[in-house]
Design an enzyme around this catalytic site. Sequence first.
Site, PDB file in Angstrom:
ATOM      1  N   SER A 142      26.413  -7.549   9.193  1.00  0.00           N
ATOM      2  CA  SER A 142      25.269  -7.249   8.431  1.00  0.00           C
ATOM      3  C   SER A 142      25.404  -5.755   8.091  1.00  0.00           C
ATOM      4  O   SER A 142      25.782  -4.911   9.115  1.00  0.00           O
ATOM      5  CB  SER A 142      23.805  -7.686   9.177  1.00  0.00           C
ATOM      6  OG  SER A 142      22.759  -7.174   8.467  1.00  0.00           O
ATOM      7  N   TYR A 155      18.929  -7.173  17.187  1.00  0.00           N
ATOM      8  CA  TYR A 155      19.725  -7.926  16.195  1.00  0.00           C
ATOM      9  C   TYR A 155      20.861  -7.055  15.617  1.00  0.00           C
ATOM     10  O   TYR A 155      21.954  -7.199  15.405  1.00  0.00           O
ATOM     11  CB  TYR A 155      18.791  -8.432  15.085  1.00  0.00           C
ATOM     12  CG  TYR A 155      19.620  -8.826  13.888  1.00  0.00           C
ATOM     13  CD1 TYR A 155      20.492 -10.104  14.125  1.00  0.00           C
ATOM     14  CD2 TYR A 155      19.623  -8.186  12.718  1.00  0.00           C
ATOM     15  CE1 TYR A 155      21.218 -10.666  12.964  1.00  0.00           C
ATOM     16  CE2 TYR A 155      20.295  -8.851  11.477  1.00  0.00           C
ATOM     17  CZ  TYR A 155      20.935 -10.012  11.723  1.00  0.00           C
ATOM     18  OH  TYR A 155      21.746 -10.589  10.468  1.00  0.00           O
TER      19      TYR A 155
END
Length: 250
Positions: A142, A155
């Site tokens: 990501s 995350y």
Amino acid sequence: MSKLQGKVALVTGASKGIGASIAKELAANGAAVAVNYSSSPEGAKKVVDEIEAAGGKAIAVQANVSDPDSIAGLVANVVKELGPIDILVNNAGVYEFAPLEQVTPEHFHKQFNLNVLGLLLTTQAAVAQFAPQGGSIINIGSVVGQMAAPQGSVYSATKGAVDSITVSLSKELGPRGIRVNSLNPGLIRTEGTYGNGFAEGDFEKHTVAGTPLGRPGLPRDVATVASFLASEDAAWLTGQTIYAAGGFRM
């Protein structure tokens, strides 16, 4: 001839969203695809049906890759049904955002067990069953791995770890002809981003404002890059972090 003809691909977390789109794109380019799912057999069946309706080959394989005990069976089933693996796409993942004061061991381990440990153990099992000539591993990361957002400390840490793992494994597995790259999306409109309010809301508007190409991403925007990385067109690429984010920068 399609550029992935004769190849076998395993895509984890492929019953919806980015994973489903990658599975369909790999199949459209000739690969036989194992569509892994954890809890959505209906979603996986739909992906398999769409691949077969388009003339491709696919199977659905259940396994929760955050559970180490299920990974060996996942890989064994793929090899039994389709043959040695040429392409592994580590797409399965989970994301939760929380301010610092709400971070708990459960919040931490839920994400690290799947996004990091599950990725490593799946890769470990799959590499043992790779075709002798090598192949391609694509880790779905990501943009937040390097451009961390507020309230995303855990995350973002998992996705930063994915980038580091990619570089390390590219050096370790390169002598075996196995390429390892990270493919890092920005904001992509999926079932998940619609479900949590990220799509078509203020978050999306803010993100698009920082995206030179001026729109949110779609799953196929990631899938086509994955297909390239899986193919011999990317034969000289390993240890790289590829951003599929429309030029987004925080």
